[in-house]
Design a protein around this motif. Sequence first.
Motif, PDB file in Angstrom:
ATOM      1  N   SER A 171      43.202  12.315  19.691  1.00 58.39           N
ATOM      2  CA  SER A 171      42.403  13.470  19.267  1.00 58.39           C
ATOM      3  C   SER A 171      42.810  14.745  20.007  1.00 58.39           C
ATOM      4  N   ASN A 172      43.961  14.678  20.694  1.00 57.43           N
ATOM      5  CA  ASN A 172      44.569  15.861  21.316  1.00 57.43           C
ATOM      6  C   ASN A 172      43.777  16.406  22.505  1.00 57.43           C
ATOM      7  N   ILE A 173      43.101  15.523  23.223  1.00 59.72           N
ATOM      8  CA  ILE A 173      42.298  15.940  24.370  1.00 59.72           C
ATOM      9  C   ILE A 173      43.136  16.604  25.463  1.00 59.72           C
ATOM     10  N   LEU A 174      44.357  16.113  25.682  1.00 61.66           N
ATOM     11  CA  LEU A 174      45.158  16.602  26.811  1.00 61.66           C
ATOM     12  C   LEU A 174      45.568  18.066  26.652  1.00 61.66           C
ATOM     13  N   SER A 175      45.570  18.568  25.430  1.00 67.03           N
ATOM     14  CA  SER A 175      45.984  19.958  25.212  1.00 67.03           C
ATOM     15  C   SER A 175      45.018  20.952  25.846  1.00 67.03           C
ATOM     16  N   TYR A 176      43.776  20.542  26.118  1.00 63.37           N
ATOM     17  CA  TYR A 176      42.792  21.433  26.726  1.00 63.37           C
ATOM     18  C   TYR A 176      42.947  21.534  28.247  1.00 63.37           C
ATOM     19  N   PHE A 177      43.632  20.560  28.844  1.00 68.32           N
ATOM     20  CA  PHE A 177      43.558  20.411  30.290  1.00 68.32           C
ATOM     21  C   PHE A 177      44.467  21.308  31.135  1.00 68.32           C
ATOM     22  N   PRO A 178      45.632  21.737  30.652  1.00 63.60           N
ATOM     23  CA  PRO A 178      46.483  22.553  31.541  1.00 63.60           C
ATOM     24  C   PRO A 178      45.761  23.760  32.138  1.00 63.60           C
ATOM     25  N   THR A 179      44.877  24.406  31.378  1.00 66.05           N
ATOM     26  CA  THR A 179      44.119  25.540  31.926  1.00 66.05           C
ATOM     27  C   THR A 179      42.822  25.077  32.584  1.00 66.05           C
ATOM     28  N   LEU A 180      42.155  24.081  32.019  1.00 64.62           N
ATOM     29  CA  LEU A 180      40.855  23.653  32.545  1.00 64.62           C
ATOM     30  C   LEU A 180      40.962  22.928  33.884  1.00 64.62           C
ATOM     31  N   CYS A 181      42.128  22.360  34.182  1.00 66.28           N
ATOM     32  CA  CYS A 181      42.292  21.633  35.443  1.00 66.28           C
ATOM     33  C   CYS A 181      42.078  22.528  36.655  1.00 66.28           C
ATOM     34  N   LEU A 182      42.255  23.830  36.497  1.00 63.35           N
ATOM     35  CA  LEU A 182      42.063  24.774  37.605  1.00 63.35           C
ATOM     36  C   LEU A 182      40.896  25.717  37.319  1.00 63.35           C
ATOM     37  N   HIS A 183      39.971  25.275  36.484  1.00 67.51           N
ATOM     38  CA  HIS A 183      38.782  26.062  36.153  1.00 67.51           C
ATOM     39  C   HIS A 183      37.929  26.286  37.406  1.00 67.51           C
ATOM     40  N   PRO A 184      37.279  27.430  37.542  1.00 70.42           N
ATOM     41  CA  PRO A 184      36.467  27.675  38.745  1.00 70.42           C
ATOM     42  C   PRO A 184      35.262  26.749  38.895  1.00 70.42           C
ATOM     43  N   ASP A 185      34.822  26.122  37.807  1.00 71.31           N
ATOM     44  CA  ASP A 185      33.691  25.203  37.912  1.00 71.31           C
ATOM     45  C   ASP A 185      34.160  23.879  38.516  1.00 71.31           C
ATOM     46  N   MET A 186      33.649  23.568  39.710  1.00 74.53           N
ATOM     47  CA  MET A 186      34.102  22.391  40.448  1.00 74.53           C
ATOM     48  C   MET A 186      33.730  21.085  39.746  1.00 74.53           C
ATOM     49  N   GLN A 187      32.561  21.043  39.120  1.00 76.05           N
ATOM     50  CA  GLN A 187      32.152  19.817  38.443  1.00 76.05           C
ATOM     51  C   GLN A 187      33.053  19.520  37.259  1.00 76.05           C
ATOM     52  N   ILE A 219      47.266  18.183  38.628  1.00 72.11           N
ATOM     53  CA  ILE A 219      46.686  17.043  39.359  1.00 72.11           C
ATOM     54  C   ILE A 219      47.030  17.157  40.834  1.00 72.11           C
ATOM     55  N   ILE A 220      48.287  17.443  41.115  1.00 75.76           N
ATOM     56  CA  ILE A 220      48.730  17.564  42.506  1.00 75.76           C
ATOM     57  C   ILE A 220      48.068  18.759  43.182  1.00 75.76           C
ATOM     58  N   GLU A 221      47.937  19.868  42.452  1.00 76.79           N
ATOM     59  CA  GLU A 221      47.273  21.050  43.009  1.00 76.79           C
ATOM     60  C   GLU A 221      45.830  20.733  43.381  1.00 76.79           C
ATOM     61  N   ASN A 222      45.146  19.973  42.555  1.00 77.84           N
ATOM     62  CA  ASN A 222      43.769  19.587  42.859  1.00 77.84           C
ATOM     63  C   ASN A 222      43.700  18.639  44.051  1.00 77.84           C
ATOM     64  N   MET A 223      44.672  17.763  44.187  1.00 76.44           N
ATOM     65  CA  MET A 223      44.693  16.873  45.339  1.00 76.44           C
ATOM     66  C   MET A 223      44.949  17.652  46.626  1.00 76.44           C
ATOM     67  N   CYS A 224      45.724  18.710  46.532  1.00 72.68           N
ATOM     68  CA  CYS A 224      46.065  19.502  47.715  1.00 72.68           C
ATOM     69  C   CYS A 224      44.958  20.480  48.096  1.00 72.68           C
ATOM     70  N   ASN A 225      44.306  21.085  47.104  1.00 68.95           N
ATOM     71  CA  ASN A 225      43.449  22.241  47.391  1.00 68.95           C
ATOM     72  C   ASN A 225      42.043  22.174  46.817  1.00 68.95           C
ATOM     73  N   GLY A 226      41.669  21.092  46.179  1.00 71.77           N
ATOM     74  CA  GLY A 226      40.308  21.015  45.651  1.00 71.77           C
ATOM     75  C   GLY A 226      39.310  20.677  46.746  1.00 71.77           C
ATOM     76  N   ASP A 227      38.001  20.667  46.388  1.00 72.86           N
ATOM     77  CA  ASP A 227      37.039  20.148  47.365  1.00 72.86           C
ATOM     78  C   ASP A 227      37.230  18.630  47.443  1.00 72.86           C
ATOM     79  N   PHE A 228      36.524  17.984  48.376  1.00 74.93           N
ATOM     80  CA  PHE A 228      36.842  16.578  48.630  1.00 74.93           C
ATOM     81  C   PHE A 228      36.625  15.698  47.396  1.00 74.93           C
ATOM     82  N   ALA A 229      35.559  15.957  46.633  1.00 76.26           N
ATOM     83  CA  ALA A 229      35.302  15.143  45.435  1.00 76.26           C
ATOM     84  C   ALA A 229      36.443  15.276  44.433  1.00 76.26           C
TER      85      ALA A 229
END
Length: 279
Positions: A84-100, A132-142
């Motif tokens: 259903s093409n879910i992955l196409s939304y993620f390149p920008t949303l992966c670094l969205h300011p909303d942590m949840q 994914i790697i950027e979130n592992m390096c710089n996201g909050d702990f969750a």
Amino acid sequence: MEIQPALKVLLEYTDDQVVWDTIWAINNFTEDKDRIQIIVESGIVPKIVSLVGSNVVSIKCAAVNCLGNIVTGTDEQTQAVLDSNILSYFPTLCLHPDMQLRRNIMWFLSNIMAGTVSQIQQVIDAGLMSPIIENMCNGDFAIQREAAYAIGSLCSKGAREQVNVIIHDRVISSYCHLLVCHDIELIKSVLNGLKDMLEKSEPDQLEVAILIEECGGLDKIESLQNHENNEIYKLAFELIETYFVDDDEEDCLLPTLNSSQIQFDPNAGNQPGSKPFNF
């Protein structure tokens, strides 16, 4: 149970609260894995996927969380979401300011990475390894934790050339840094991930071992041999015994090298059609 027509109507409402409540009703329904197929067969998965593109952050979060439940099911159920093409939304949303939202996406992707080799390749082809790697390096702990689980799943389930996509000093350094956290399950996941990474990095296993040592990872693994959790102790001990030896042994696995001497090529061995990841 004829829930499908009602759900389709409710997901089409213009009232955001009604849509949000409906998604969460589906989310709760799919927490029982035996019910996931009912939702897949209902034909509403593409509609839920489309709501990931909503302008309302709470609806985005709810949709990703609901879809995350579905991809904990069978490989076929997971593929229905990917189709259903879910992955196409993620390149920008992966670094969205909303942590949840980012945490939900990393959790979703960690479930995809636990799937088939072809499903893992879809994540790579979608250009999602970098965020994914950027979130592992710089996201909050969750967020870091969920991203690290995605990396661990890739190392466990991925083919050799897919694992080689992520072998880089920044990835290894950030991954090893999580060994000092207080989350026992995460520590076990990282130790297993490092073991799988080393196992699948041949013929460049030595270079990977050097990267682990130079970022302080080897010291952290050695310290974990004193951990109170017996499984962590055993994993750390096995890693040291299998891939590293003490400095005072004559045939030490790790010669004296520095990072500038390492010529590891993350694209080596990539199969035709796979897309190498560029840092």
